[in-house]
Design an enzyme around this catalytic site. Structure first.
Site, short mmCIF file in Angstrom:
data_model
loop_
_atom_site.label_atom_id
_atom_site.label_comp_id
_atom_site.label_asym_id
_atom_site.label_seq_id
_atom_site.Cartn_x
_atom_site.Cartn_y
_atom_site.Cartn_z
CD GLN A 1 -71.92 -38.85 -22.12
OE1 GLN A 1 -72.71 -38.54 -23.02
NE2 GLN A 1 -71.11 -37.96 -21.57
CG ASN B 1 -77.46 -35.47 -14.42
OD1 ASN B 1 -76.42 -36.03 -14.05
ND2 ASN B 1 -78.34 -36.10 -15.18
CE LYS B 2 -73.16 -35.36 -19.79
NZ LYS B 2 -71.93 -34.56 -20.06
NE ARG C 1 -65.81 -33.88 -17.33
CZ ARG C 1 -66.88 -34.61 -17.66
NH1 ARG C 1 -66.96 -35.87 -17.31
NH2 ARG C 1 -67.88 -34.06 -18.32
CG ASP D 1 -72.38 -34.60 -13.09
OD1 ASP D 1 -73.38 -34.84 -13.78
OD2 ASP D 1 -71.29 -35.20 -13.21
NE ARG E 1 -69.85 -40.78 -18.56
CZ ARG E 1 -70.64 -41.57 -17.82
NH1 ARG E 1 -70.37 -42.86 -17.62
NH2 ARG E 1 -71.72 -41.09 -17.23
N GLY E 2 -68.57 -39.79 -15.05
CA GLY E 2 -69.65 -40.04 -14.11
C GLY E 2 -69.18 -39.62 -12.73
CB ALA E 3 -70.75 -37.41 -10.20
O1 MRU Z 1 -69.96 -35.90 -18.77
P1 MRU Z 1 -70.24 -37.13 -17.97
O2 MRU Z 1 -70.45 -38.35 -18.80
O3 MRU Z 1 -69.22 -37.34 -16.86
O4 MRU Z 1 -71.62 -36.81 -17.25
C1 MRU Z 1 -72.14 -37.73 -16.35
C2 MRU Z 1 -73.49 -37.39 -15.86
O5 MRU Z 1 -74.03 -36.34 -16.14
C3 MRU Z 1 -74.13 -38.36 -14.91
O6 MRU Z 1 -75.52 -38.33 -15.03
C4 MRU Z 1 -73.75 -38.00 -13.48
O7 MRU Z 1 -72.36 -37.89 -13.34
C5 MRU Z 1 -74.26 -38.96 -12.49
S1 MRU Z 1 -73.38 -40.47 -12.54
C6 MRU Z 1 -73.95 -41.47 -11.31
#
Ligand code: MRU
Length: 346
Positions: free
Chosen positions: A196, A246-247, A91, A237, A48-50
């Site tokens: 997270q 973002n989250k 996603r 993201d 996970r994470g962009a």
């Molecule tokens: O649902 P996730 O855990 O993939 O969400 C991740 C985030 O929102 C992060 O803040 C984002 O991807 C930036 S990661 C460098």
């Protein structure tokens, strides 16, 4: 972290990744040899994470090509394209995922033979992974300069090494600041419903010896009101011409930060920028009720009560003090030309 979050294992022709659903209790490396399993890992947030999703998408297309038995180039290209479609659909919000798949796919499409395509796909995916580390380091350096010599930084979700290949974007800023000798304490929002912040951000910062405390998401406004937060630094993201995605919860922090005159920084590499799109063009992922209804094996929702589980939210760019990219720091309002400059490859 002493290992990459995701990597290509040349000996076995597989992708190796750290299963993030098990942290902080268990560090388990998963070896993945097919695209369906990789797609499942992305859906389940094992990866996970962009930026990490961009790398996973890239390695996923490379894996499909590497494993293909097609002798004919156009059949191989079709398989690659099919894999890219499957992975990109897992996603929808983080633009990095489709960016990673299409970058490798374009190499496959430009190849003149199956052997050339296999070689080009792996090389491109590895280049994306290597580039990610370099981009994060540059983001870190630019962002570190924005932080006071001694400060408390609030962050949300995990935009760290775990969300990238190494180092991280928002946490990269914090790591670079600490490396530069600044005294940084971190307040990590736990980030409901999948935690997270508490499971991942706190884990990786504590492992690095960086001071970190975890708060419930709802405590952020109180701490800002008390003057306990010097800056908010988050990842993204997707950054469109008007919005940072973002989250879920990020928007709330941005509003609070503006109210309390706390700088709100968004750290992201060019692969996260989507200057051609606006807020309305972006699909915000809606995830399962179960993620809210259950905490481990504990039921938290009465039967028959539904949940509304948006994974991300949209923060207008005018609430952002600065976008921190590998190309430098951009202060909104940012023109489309500025966003494109931030997006250009290194
Ligand atoms: O649902 P996730 O855990 O993939 O969400 C991740 C985030 O929102 C992060 O803040 C984002 O991807 C930036 S990661 C460098």
């Amino acid at each position: 972290m002493d290992r990459d979050t995701i990597a290509w294992d040349a000996e076995n022709g597989t992708i190796e990744f750290l299963d993030q659903t098990l942290l902080p209790g268990e560090v388990r490396i998963v070896r993945c040899g097919d695209v369906e399993r990789l797609a499942q890992a992305i859906r389940r947030l094992e990866i996970r994470g962009a930026p990490a999703l961009g790398v996973a998408g890239a390695y996923g297309v490379a894996l499909a090509v590497h494993r293909s038995t097609a002798r004919d180039l156009s059949a191989l290209q079709q398989e690659a394209s099919h894999a890219a479609d499957i992975l990109a659909a897992t996603r929808p919000t983080a633009v990095n995922l489709a960016w990673g798949t299409s970058r490798v796919l374009s190499r496959v499409m430009a190849s003149a033979s199956p052997d050339e395509a296999k070689d080009a796909a792996i090389r491109e995916a590895k280049a994306i992974a290597t580039e990610d580390v370099e981009l994060c380091k540059r983001i870190g350096e630019h962002g570190a300069a924005l932080l006071p010599d001694a400060c408390t930084v609030l962050t949300h979700c995990n935009a760290g090494a775990l969300a990238c290949v190494r180092w991280g974007t928002a946490l990269g800023v914090i790591r670079s600041a600490v490396e530069a000798g600044k005294q940084v304490s971190v307040i990590a929002c736990e980030t409901r419903p999948l935690f997270q912040g508490s499971r991942l951000t706190a884990w990786e910062l504590a492992n690095d010896g960086i001071d970190v405390r975890v708060i419930p998401d709802s405590a952020a406004a109180h701490l800002m009101h008390k003057g306990r937060i010097d800056a908010v630094v988050v990842g993204a993201d997707r950054v469109t011409n008007d919005t940072v995605f973002n989250k879920i919860g990020t928007y709330m922090h941005a509003v609070c930060a503006r109210h309390h005159a706390v700088p709100f920084y968004v750290a992201a590499p060019y692969s996260t920028f989507d200057a051609a799109s606006s807020e309305g063009d972006v699909v915000i992922e809606l995830r399962s009720r179960d993620e809210i209804a259950w905490c481990g094996d504990r039921l938290l929702l009465p039967a028959g009560v539904d949940a509304l589980n948006y994974a991300f939210d949209a923060t207008p760019l005018d609430l952002v003090t600065a976008l921190v990219t590998e190309r430098g720091v951009f202060h909104p309002p940012v023109s489309t030309e500025g966003l494109n400059r931030a997006r250009r490859t290194i």
